[in-house]
Design an enzyme around this catalytic site. Sequence first.
Site, PDB file in Angstrom:
ATOM      1  N   ARG B 227       0.848  -1.179   0.000  1.00 21.27           N
ATOM      2  CA  ARG B 227       0.000   0.000   0.000  1.00 21.27           C
ATOM      3  C   ARG B 227       0.886   1.233   0.000  1.00 21.27           C
ATOM      4  O   ARG B 227       1.923   1.265   0.673  1.00 21.27           O
ATOM      5  CB  ARG B 227      -0.905   0.020   1.248  1.00 21.27           C
ATOM      6  CG  ARG B 227      -2.082  -0.927   1.214  1.00 21.27           C
ATOM      7  CD  ARG B 227      -3.140  -0.510   0.174  1.00 21.27           C
ATOM      8  NE  ARG B 227      -4.307  -1.397   0.158  1.00 21.27           N
ATOM      9  CZ  ARG B 227      -4.488  -2.403  -0.709  1.00 21.27           C
ATOM     10  NH1 ARG B 227      -3.550  -2.679  -1.604  1.00 21.27           N
ATOM     11  NH2 ARG B 227      -5.594  -3.117  -0.666  1.00 21.27           N
ATOM     12  N   HIS B 275      -0.776  -0.580 -10.159  1.00 20.68           N
ATOM     13  CA  HIS B 275      -1.525  -1.472  -9.254  1.00 20.68           C
ATOM     14  C   HIS B 275      -2.000  -2.725  -9.993  1.00 20.68           C
ATOM     15  O   HIS B 275      -3.189  -3.068  -9.976  1.00 20.68           O
ATOM     16  CB  HIS B 275      -2.707  -0.736  -8.611  1.00 20.68           C
ATOM     17  CG  HIS B 275      -3.108  -1.357  -7.285  1.00 20.68           C
ATOM     18  ND1 HIS B 275      -3.551  -0.624  -6.207  1.00 20.68           N
ATOM     19  CD2 HIS B 275      -3.081  -2.644  -6.862  1.00 20.68           C
ATOM     20  CE1 HIS B 275      -3.814  -1.436  -5.186  1.00 20.68           C
ATOM     21  NE2 HIS B 275      -3.527  -2.670  -5.559  1.00 20.68           N
TER      22      HIS B 275
END
Lengths: 312, 312
Positions: B227, B275
């Site tokens: 993250r 991502h």
Amino acid sequence: MTVLVQFAADRDLWSSYEAPLAQALADAGVAARVTPDAVDPATVDYLVTANAAVVDDFRPYTKVKAVLNLWAGVEKLVGNPTLTQPIARMVDPAMTEAMTEYVVAQVMRHHLGLDRHIQNAAGAWRPERGQKLARERDVTILGLGELGQAAAAALGALNFRVTGWSRQPRFLPGALCLAGIDRLDEALSTAEILVILLPLTAQTENLLDAARLARLPRRAVLINAARGPILDDAALIAALDAGDLGHATLDVFRQEPLPADHPFWAHPGVTVTPHIAAETRPGTAARVIAENIRRGEAGEPLLHLVERGRAY
Amino acid sequence: MTVLVQFAADRDLWSSYEAPLAQALADAGVAARVTPDAVDPATVDYLVTANAAVVDDFRPYTKVKAVLNLWAGVEKLVGNPTLTQPIARMVDPAMTEAMTEYVVAQVMRHHLGLDRHIQNAAGAWRPERGQKLARERDVTILGLGELGQAAAAALGALNFRVTGWSRQPRFLPGALCLAGIDRLDEALSTAEILVILLPLTAQTENLLDAARLARLPRRAVLINAARGPILDDAALIAALDAGDLGHATLDVFRQEPLPADHPFWAHPGVTVTPHIAAETRPGTAARVIAENIRRGEAGEPLLHLVERGRAY
């Protein structure tokens, strides 16, 4: 009795090998003198070579029990008609590891399409969906010797669907193994990623010509870490230009260093690596050389002897 | 009795999940109606979420037995004070495979320095000698949950020297495992390649700040597939500009998509991937959701329940 070993390889290799060879011979209990100098050929017991032309005429080496090569490829030695002594090729465990790492790195790179992110200077956020997993990706390895077997095992452990092709039948756990020239087209037909790890012989020269490249799935990726002449350069470029082949990553070439004006350099579909996939490492290779000299002196069979009939 | 499942995730996900969820629920023997529509909250038995704000206020869902998340990260759900129902995060075996492949690909890429060849437009033949083998390369993984454990196993199988660090003690075969914040600097100090696979919690936010980055060996490479907020962006760029850090490959960011004017895009020491390291796959994830609904209906313990005290 001291055996005489002539280190008949490039002079710059001597600085890397002098100490490891002395240590390895001592560890093997062999009393030897190793010299990089030109000595009387008739007095030499073993020749260490690096597939280069330091010695052209092997006939005066009348006493030599074996020619011990530092590299895996022996095509130049085998092609020398004056060399009738036994030849041992190098099977260096560290070189096998290095080659496996090169193959895994390049296969993973193409499997996941890393280049588009590495080269994404435009700054575009473009996630791709539906990326294949390794267990959905077919990889074919041509050549199942030491290097091909190790690559097959590593790729299998990463879940790739591995097909192996070799001249002689092989059986590898978890891989589909095909053997013989009659099965080559079949091995090529599923290869989303093709890895070439064949020795260079009369049978493998130009093996990957236009007709064979046409057997690959559309947009297949080819990785050649074996020898340049196995591949037809012009046919490769034509297949890339036609969009049939997706990419070629090449570590080996017909001429090395690859000439600055060779079309491979500028072709967007070709990645050139400068014959760095797997180098022999002095620490481990010296132990293989010493062990073979010990065996030669003890009258035991040498390791990794070249079968002259098949040339590798 | 038919259970009511509200698919409270982005509408475009519904097209991917509708059929796999129906199939998985049927296979699990659960009679269920799954709807992407806003229904009377008081009638809903299970909520399927994707860590997005389709539902903001969970209080009207008085009957909900569990909130079943499609993604591994649950930081947004956990941060919502109206959500008091049990939360299950996704542990999708296909996602674990995809993440392992991403980590292996990026570690191999940096281990062998592939970029210089991929980007070598200059056409220079510059073989490097003395390349390290994987068994001479130290890789540290931060986070030893499902994803970190799988990455550690794959990298260990490729011979890397793996150090793992986690909040709670873990024992992994072949890896040096360090636990607790007091051992973090030690884990960083050997990390030639650092892989971040931590959950985002109050404890891990900004964990990799300037002081922690300074603990890494000179020219270390950092890979963040966890993250964005775990890493201090400005400290990272400063460490790269100072030449202390060798490279950063980042799949996750504080803001996604990464804004076009963010300095990461243009920085030569940063590779941005959008991502894509590991997406949940409908086929496998739907089976995990269905199994949890079956368990909920049978009164059995749910899989992968979030421990609210530790927030992941």
